[in-house]
Design a protein around this motif. Sequence first.
Motif, PDB file in Angstrom:
ATOM      1  N   GLY A 205       0.781  -1.229   0.000  1.00 51.15           N
ATOM      2  CA  GLY A 205       0.000   0.000   0.000  1.00 51.15           C
ATOM      3  C   GLY A 205       0.811   1.278   0.000  1.00 51.15           C
ATOM      4  O   GLY A 205       0.260   2.373  -0.003  1.00 51.15           O
ATOM      5  N   THR A 206       2.167   1.167   0.004  1.00 54.59           N
ATOM      6  CA  THR A 206       2.995   2.368   0.085  1.00 54.59           C
ATOM      7  C   THR A 206       3.771   2.617  -1.196  1.00 54.59           C
ATOM      8  O   THR A 206       4.461   3.618  -1.317  1.00 54.59           O
ATOM      9  N   GLY A 207       3.654   1.703  -2.165  1.00 56.76           N
ATOM     10  CA  GLY A 207       4.419   1.824  -3.394  1.00 56.76           C
ATOM     11  C   GLY A 207       4.131   3.098  -4.153  1.00 56.76           C
ATOM     12  O   GLY A 207       5.047   3.767  -4.656  1.00 56.76           O
ATOM     13  N   ARG A 208       2.873   3.457  -4.266  1.00 56.22           N
ATOM     14  CA  ARG A 208       2.506   4.680  -4.990  1.00 56.22           C
ATOM     15  C   ARG A 208       3.078   5.912  -4.298  1.00 56.22           C
ATOM     16  O   ARG A 208       3.510   6.865  -4.956  1.00 56.22           O
ATOM     17  N   THR A 209       3.106   5.908  -2.976  1.00 50.86           N
ATOM     18  CA  THR A 209       3.673   7.031  -2.221  1.00 50.86           C
ATOM     19  C   THR A 209       5.142   7.223  -2.577  1.00 50.86           C
ATOM     20  O   THR A 209       5.602   8.357  -2.761  1.00 50.86           O
ATOM     21  N   LEU A 210       5.873   6.141  -2.684  1.00 45.68           N
ATOM     22  CA  LEU A 210       7.292   6.227  -3.045  1.00 45.68           C
ATOM     23  C   LEU A 210       7.456   6.826  -4.437  1.00 45.68           C
ATOM     24  O   LEU A 210       8.294   7.710  -4.643  1.00 45.68           O
ATOM     25  N   GLU A 211       6.664   6.375  -5.381  1.00 46.25           N
ATOM     26  CA  GLU A 211       6.758   6.888  -6.751  1.00 46.25           C
ATOM     27  C   GLU A 211       6.486   8.395  -6.796  1.00 46.25           C
ATOM     28  O   GLU A 211       7.164   9.141  -7.510  1.00 46.25           O
ATOM     29  N   VAL A 212       5.493   8.833  -6.024  1.00 50.08           N
ATOM     30  CA  VAL A 212       5.153  10.257  -5.984  1.00 50.08           C
ATOM     31  C   VAL A 212       6.312  11.072  -5.421  1.00 50.08           C
ATOM     32  O   VAL A 212       6.648  12.150  -5.936  1.00 50.08           O
ATOM     33  N   HIS A 213       6.943  10.572  -4.362  1.00 51.85           N
ATOM     34  CA  HIS A 213       8.055  11.303  -3.746  1.00 51.85           C
ATOM     35  C   HIS A 213       9.272  11.351  -4.670  1.00 51.85           C
ATOM     36  O   HIS A 213       9.981  12.361  -4.719  1.00 51.85           O
ATOM     37  N   VAL A 214       9.531  10.278  -5.393  1.00 57.68           N
ATOM     38  CA  VAL A 214      10.637  10.283  -6.348  1.00 57.68           C
ATOM     39  C   VAL A 214      10.378  11.317  -7.443  1.00 57.68           C
ATOM     40  O   VAL A 214      11.273  12.096  -7.804  1.00 57.68           O
ATOM     41  N   ALA A 215       9.158  11.346  -7.965  1.00 57.62           N
ATOM     42  CA  ALA A 215       8.806  12.308  -9.015  1.00 57.62           C
ATOM     43  C   ALA A 215       8.939  13.743  -8.502  1.00 57.62           C
ATOM     44  O   ALA A 215       9.439  14.629  -9.210  1.00 57.62           O
ATOM     45  N   SER A 216       8.521  13.963  -7.252  1.00 55.08           N
ATOM     46  CA  SER A 216       8.618  15.298  -6.669  1.00 55.08           C
ATOM     47  C   SER A 216      10.079  15.715  -6.496  1.00 55.08           C
ATOM     48  O   SER A 216      10.440  16.870  -6.767  1.00 55.08           O
ATOM     49  N   LEU A 217      10.922  14.801  -6.053  1.00 56.92           N
ATOM     50  CA  LEU A 217      12.347  15.104  -5.887  1.00 56.92           C
ATOM     51  C   LEU A 217      12.979  15.475  -7.219  1.00 56.92           C
ATOM     52  O   LEU A 217      13.729  16.452  -7.316  1.00 56.92           O
ATOM     53  N   ARG A 218      12.692  14.698  -8.241  1.00 59.86           N
ATOM     54  CA  ARG A 218      13.251  14.990  -9.567  1.00 59.86           C
ATOM     55  C   ARG A 218      12.856  16.381 -10.028  1.00 59.86           C
ATOM     56  O   ARG A 218      13.663  17.125 -10.598  1.00 59.86           O
ATOM     57  N   SER A 219      11.606  16.740  -9.774  1.00 61.06           N
ATOM     58  CA  SER A 219      11.097  18.040 -10.208  1.00 61.06           C
ATOM     59  C   SER A 219      11.732  19.181  -9.422  1.00 61.06           C
ATOM     60  O   SER A 219      12.198  20.169  -9.993  1.00 61.06           O
TER      61      SER A 219
END
Length: 243
Positions: A205-219
Motif C-alpha cells: 500500500g505504500t508503493g505509490r507514495t514512493l513513486e510520488v516522492h521520487v517524481a517530486s524530488l526529480r522536479s
Amino acid sequence: MRLLLVEDDDHVAAALSAILARHGFRVTHARSGEEALQALLPADAPPHVSPYGVILLDLGLPDQDGYEVCGKIRKRTSTPVIMVTARGDVRSRIHGLNMGADDYVVKPYDTGELLARIHAVARRTGPAPEEAGGPGSGNGATAPALVRLGPVSIELPTRRVSVHGKDVQLTRKEFDLLALLAQRPGVVFRREQIISEVWRTSWEGTGRTLEVHVASLRSKLGMPALIETVRGVGYRLVTPAAP
C-alpha cells in the motif's frame, strides 16, 4: 549485503536464493551446521568477525540441531540470526530466542515479510563489516556531514539541500529519501528497503507514495536523471558527470 542461508533442502534453498539475489543480496548456501560454521568464520578470518550481515537458519539440519548451531554461532559472532523453520509452536519460538536468535519466522512465510525482517535485524545491529569500512574509511568512521553530488549539496545535520548554490525546499520524507540514496551513489536500493527505512512500514500500500516522492524530488531538484529507476527492483542515485 552478504547473507548466509543454512538450509538442507536444495530446492528450497535454490528458490529462496534466487529471490534474495533479485533483491540485492549475495547468498552463500550451507547445507549443514558444520558447513555453516565453517562458512561463518573461515580459518583466516579475524576472531569474532563475520563477513555476513544476516544468517537465515533452518532448524532441521542433517548433522546437528539448529538450536545447537545457533548457540555455537552466538559464541563466535554477534551476526544477527533469523530462524526459519516449520516449528511454529510457542515453546519452540521461545527456545529459539533464548538460544540467541534475533527473530523467528515460521514456514510457510510471506517473502515480503521475510525481507522486511532481514532489513529490520540488520538495522538494529548496524552495517555488515564489508559495508561499514569501505575504501578510505577507518575504524569508527562516521558518515560525512556534507554530501556533494555534482551541483547538488546535501547537509545532513541541518537537512539543507542546494543545487548550484540555491536552496531547495524539501519535505521531511523527500529529504529522508534523498539522504538514503545519497549514502551510496550508484548502488540500487530496493523499493522494500526504501519503504522500510524512510516510512518505517512494510511495502504493502505504500508503493505509490514512493513513486510520488521520487517524481517530486526529480522536479524540485531540476535533475530528472539524478534518480534512476531500476525496473523491477528500485532506485539509485546517479552521480552527475563533471562539466
